[in-house]
Design an enzyme around this catalytic site. Structure first.
Site, mmCIF file in Angstrom:
data_model
loop_
_atom_site.group_PDB
_atom_site.id
_atom_site.type_symbol
_atom_site.label_atom_id
_atom_site.label_comp_id
_atom_site.label_asym_id
_atom_site.label_seq_id
_atom_site.Cartn_x
_atom_site.Cartn_y
_atom_site.Cartn_z
ATOM 1 N N LEU A 35 -0.874 18.916 -12.705
ATOM 2 C CA LEU A 35 -1.569 17.716 -12.815
ATOM 3 C C LEU A 35 -0.557 16.500 -13.455
ATOM 4 C CD1 LEU A 35 -5.410 18.057 -13.178
ATOM 5 C CD2 LEU A 35 -4.018 17.598 -10.880
ATOM 6 N N ALA A 79 5.432 22.268 -5.273
ATOM 7 C CA ALA A 79 5.768 21.883 -6.662
ATOM 8 C C ALA A 79 7.187 21.511 -6.981
ATOM 9 C CB ALA A 79 5.252 23.026 -7.773
ATOM 10 N N TYR A 145 18.947 15.769 -7.671
ATOM 11 C CA TYR A 145 17.747 16.209 -6.925
ATOM 12 C C TYR A 145 18.169 16.975 -5.728
ATOM 13 C CZ TYR A 145 13.711 15.963 -3.758
ATOM 14 O OH TYR A 145 12.837 16.586 -2.937
#
Length: 302
Positions: A35, A79, A145
């Site tokens: 979260l 994730a 990334y």
């Protein structure tokens, strides 16, 4: 069949979990998420997920991962750290979560017996800034990334002797759900056009990207559950290529009063696009209009 979805409380996870919860062959879906994006909307909605269990946890927590993975058949590894813009300021987080976090997931899977398949969500950005990227193209990641995702792919593929591997290099995801991301360019344009009746385009608007609707991607990911083998596959998918000017025009067709402004219009930005053989041949205008209407129906102002 028991399924684990890492990062399952995020944007893609919200929709994917809805799909998985409806499948008769699945007895339980475990959503494992720390979260970090503080997005409670995953827990909202009229549809009850009677097969789904939420567990708060981090993919960097090895002991907890191993405990959760016991008796899991399939892992969807979603994730990741994906803030926008993708720049050097986020390099550490990309490496820590996308790269070493994935390695941690891989090592945990190696220590349990039940996992038969891992489905890893990568990105078409691993190919770098090129046009008409072919199915045979060799990745050339050009930012932190995309480099972190490509390195993560290598770790996942190290499981080849353990279980089936599916690596999915997806285009930019768009479409409405309660956890939608505003840093996704089409979502941002649609939201701003409905709420503010104005959008901002950086540069000349000719920068090209491959895009995929969230429902298209979810259905593709769910279909991967139908076949179990010892194979290892890497698939690059998107619905269509588009630049910002084309997206702007489709929104203008649906909202004639829309205003738009170019910021630094003399600048051009890097682009990349996929060869048509990698596209799923879904209509660009149809899918953007579908998303526009979905957003419009859920926004509570006129």
């Amino acid at each position: 069949m028991r399924v684990l979805v890492t990062g399952g409380a995020g944007y893609l996870g919200y929709s994917l979990t809805n799909y998985l919860n409806e499948l008769g062959d699945i007895s339980e879906v475990i959503v494992y998420d720390n979260l970090s994006r503080v997005h409670p909307n995953f827990f909202l909605g009229s549809k009850k997920l009677n097969k789904t269990t939420f567990i708060k946890g981090d993919i960097l927590n090895t002991d907890k991962l191993i405990k959760i993975l016991k008796n899991i058949d399939v892992v969807y590894h979603l994730a990741a750290h994906t803030p926008f813009p993708k720049n050097h300021l986020e390099n550490f987080r990309y490496e820590q979560i996308n790269q070493w976090g994935t390695l941690n997931v891989v090592n945990a899977i190696k220590r349990v017996e039940t996992v038969k398949k891992i489905i890893f969500l990568s990105t078409s950005a691993v190919y770098g800034n090129r046009h008409e990227i072919s199915p045979e193209a060799v990745p050339q990641p050009q930012n932190a990334y995309s480099k972190s995702k490509y390195e993560a792919e290598k770790y996942v593929k190290a499981l080849s002797e353990k279980c089936e591997i599916n690596v999915i290099r997806s285009g930019n995801i768009f479409g409405y759900n309660l956890c939608f991301r505003l840093d996704a360019v089409i979502n941002n344009f649609i939201f701003e056009s409905i709420v503010n009746k104005k959008i901002q385009i950086y540069g000349n608007g000719k920068q090209m990207r491959p895009f995929i609707h969230i429902d298209t991607l979810c259905m593709y990911l769910v279909d991967l559950l139908e076949d179990f083998s010892t194979s290892q596959t890497t698939k690059t998918i998107a619905d269509f290529n588009s630049n910002l000017n084309q997206i702007k025009q489709i929104l203008l067709d649906n909202l004639p009063e829309l205003e738009y402004i170019y910021l630094n219009q003399n600048l051009s930005f890097d682009s990349h696009s996929l060869h048509k053989s990698l596209l799923l041949d879904k209509g660009q205008e149809t899918l953007i209009k579908k998303s526009f209407l979905n957003f419009k129906n859920h926004i509570r102002i006129k």
